[in-house]
Design a protein around this motif. Structure first.
Motif, short mmCIF file in Angstrom:
data_model
loop_
_atom_site.label_atom_id
_atom_site.label_comp_id
_atom_site.label_asym_id
_atom_site.label_seq_id
_atom_site.Cartn_x
_atom_site.Cartn_y
_atom_site.Cartn_z
N UNK A 220 0.93 -1.17 -0.08
CA UNK A 220 0.10 0.07 -0.09
C UNK A 220 0.98 1.31 -0.14
N UNK A 221 2.22 1.05 -0.28
CA UNK A 221 3.20 2.20 -0.35
C UNK A 221 3.20 3.12 1.06
N UNK A 222 2.82 2.31 2.12
CA UNK A 222 3.10 3.13 3.13
C UNK A 222 4.42 2.59 4.02
N UNK A 223 5.32 3.50 4.20
CA UNK A 223 6.64 3.20 4.77
C UNK A 223 6.32 2.97 6.43
N UNK A 224 5.45 3.51 7.12
CA UNK A 224 5.36 3.33 8.48
C UNK A 224 4.19 2.31 8.58
N UNK A 225 4.67 1.07 9.10
CA UNK A 225 3.67 -0.19 9.13
C UNK A 225 2.67 -0.07 10.05
N UNK A 226 2.85 0.94 11.33
CA UNK A 226 1.93 1.19 12.11
C UNK A 226 0.77 1.90 11.77
N UNK A 227 1.16 3.06 10.97
CA UNK A 227 0.20 3.92 10.13
C UNK A 227 -0.64 2.99 9.31
N UNK A 228 -0.21 2.10 8.50
CA UNK A 228 -0.69 1.46 7.54
C UNK A 228 -1.87 0.55 8.23
N UNK A 229 -1.48 0.12 9.41
CA UNK A 229 -2.60 -0.72 10.00
C UNK A 229 -3.56 0.12 10.72
N UNK B 249 4.81 18.46 11.83
CA UNK B 249 5.63 17.46 11.11
C UNK B 249 5.46 16.14 11.32
N UNK B 250 4.89 15.97 12.69
CA UNK B 250 4.69 14.63 13.07
C UNK B 250 3.37 14.14 12.31
N UNK B 251 2.41 14.93 12.28
CA UNK B 251 1.24 14.59 11.70
C UNK B 251 1.45 14.39 10.13
N UNK B 252 2.26 15.36 9.47
CA UNK B 252 2.30 15.30 7.95
C UNK B 252 3.17 13.89 7.73
N UNK B 253 4.08 13.37 8.27
CA UNK B 253 4.77 12.30 8.28
C UNK B 253 4.43 11.04 8.93
N UNK B 254 3.11 11.06 9.32
CA UNK B 254 2.85 9.86 10.05
C UNK B 254 2.75 8.54 8.97
N UNK B 255 2.70 8.59 7.87
CA UNK B 255 2.70 7.39 6.93
C UNK B 255 4.29 7.23 6.73
N UNK B 256 5.19 7.86 7.01
CA UNK B 256 6.31 7.83 6.71
C UNK B 256 7.64 7.32 7.78
N UNK B 257 7.17 7.84 8.81
CA UNK B 257 8.05 7.56 10.12
C UNK B 257 7.06 7.55 11.40
N UNK B 258 7.84 7.05 12.63
CA UNK B 258 6.96 6.97 13.73
C UNK B 258 6.29 8.20 14.10
N UNK B 259 4.98 8.09 14.31
CA UNK B 259 4.16 9.20 14.99
C UNK B 259 3.06 9.13 14.02
N UNK B 260 2.23 10.33 14.01
CA UNK B 260 1.05 10.32 13.22
C UNK B 260 0.13 11.54 13.68
#
Length: 211
Positions: free
Chosen positions: A7-16, A80-91
């Motif tokens: 699904x092109x999501x680098x952050x597995x947690x956000x993908x879930x 930054x944390x919100x915008x990069x939630x699908x790329x890195x830890x956070x969301x």
């Protein structure tokens, strides 16, 4: 991991949270929205209370400097944390908490009056409601897919290029909706508690024992 990459999501947690189990996240978001709504109803001004003007408070120069410098930095980090939630830890959840905390640094660095000037409560209440509703509306965006045998909140947007801000389809959109809802909800929630502690007092008639 394989599903997140597909699904092109680098952050597995956000993908879930925002794709594979997006419906569960809708329930978690609704719990927070219900909490804010309940606190708003329970902490509204009673008929035997009156609103008083908050007093100016003295703050140590070092505390004022610390809060003034840290507030904009915390706001940028939250976005930054919100915008990069699908790329890195956070969301959305984590970034929303940071944004709400950042705004309340004005209370620490100055006083309640400074916080109130930076906190358009009516606008935040509206934003909280719209963000909570938008999560469900995004799910309905794939209604055609739902009729054809798809699922509610199924990822229907282009998945984009892996490890970019536009990757993940609906994941960054849902993530942003949660970030706005969490930030506005927490600010509104704390606003009602602070108002009870700082602004509201019993009416003079009640204090004099006439009621």
């Amino acid at each position: 991991m394989a599903a997140a990459l597909a699904h092109r999501t680098a952050n597995v947690v956000s993908s879930v949270n925002f794709d594979i189990r997006a419906f569960d996240t809708l329930g978690e978001e609704s719990i927070l929205f219900g909490t804010v709504l309940g606190a708003t109803l329970l902490l509204r001004r009673a008929h035997d209370e009156r609103r008083r003007r908050a007093r100016a408070e003295s703050v140590m120069p070092t505390t004022r400097l610390f809060g003034t410098v840290l507030l904009p930095v915390a706001l940028v980090v939250g976005v930054y944390i919100v915008a990069h939630g699908q790329l890195s830890p956070g969301g959305g959840f984590q970034g929303g908490v940071i944004l709400a905390t950042a705004l309340h640094l004005a209370y620490v660095a100055a006083d309640y009056r400074a916080l109130k000037r930076l906190r358009p409560l009516t606008a935040l209440d509206v934003a909280d409601s719209l963000a909570a509703a938008s999560y469900s509306l995004i799910g309905l965006a794939g209604l055609a897919g739902l009729v054809a045998g798809g699922a509610f909140l199924e990822n229907v947007l282009p998945l984009g290029t892996f490890n970019t801000l536009t990757s993940g389809g609906t994941v960054p959109v849902l993530n942003a909706a949660v970030g706005v809802e969490v930030a506005c909800g927490l600010i509104a929630l704390l606003a009602h508690f602070l108002s009870q502690a700082v602004e509201l007092t019993e009416s003079d008639r009640h204090e004099n024992g006439d009621a």
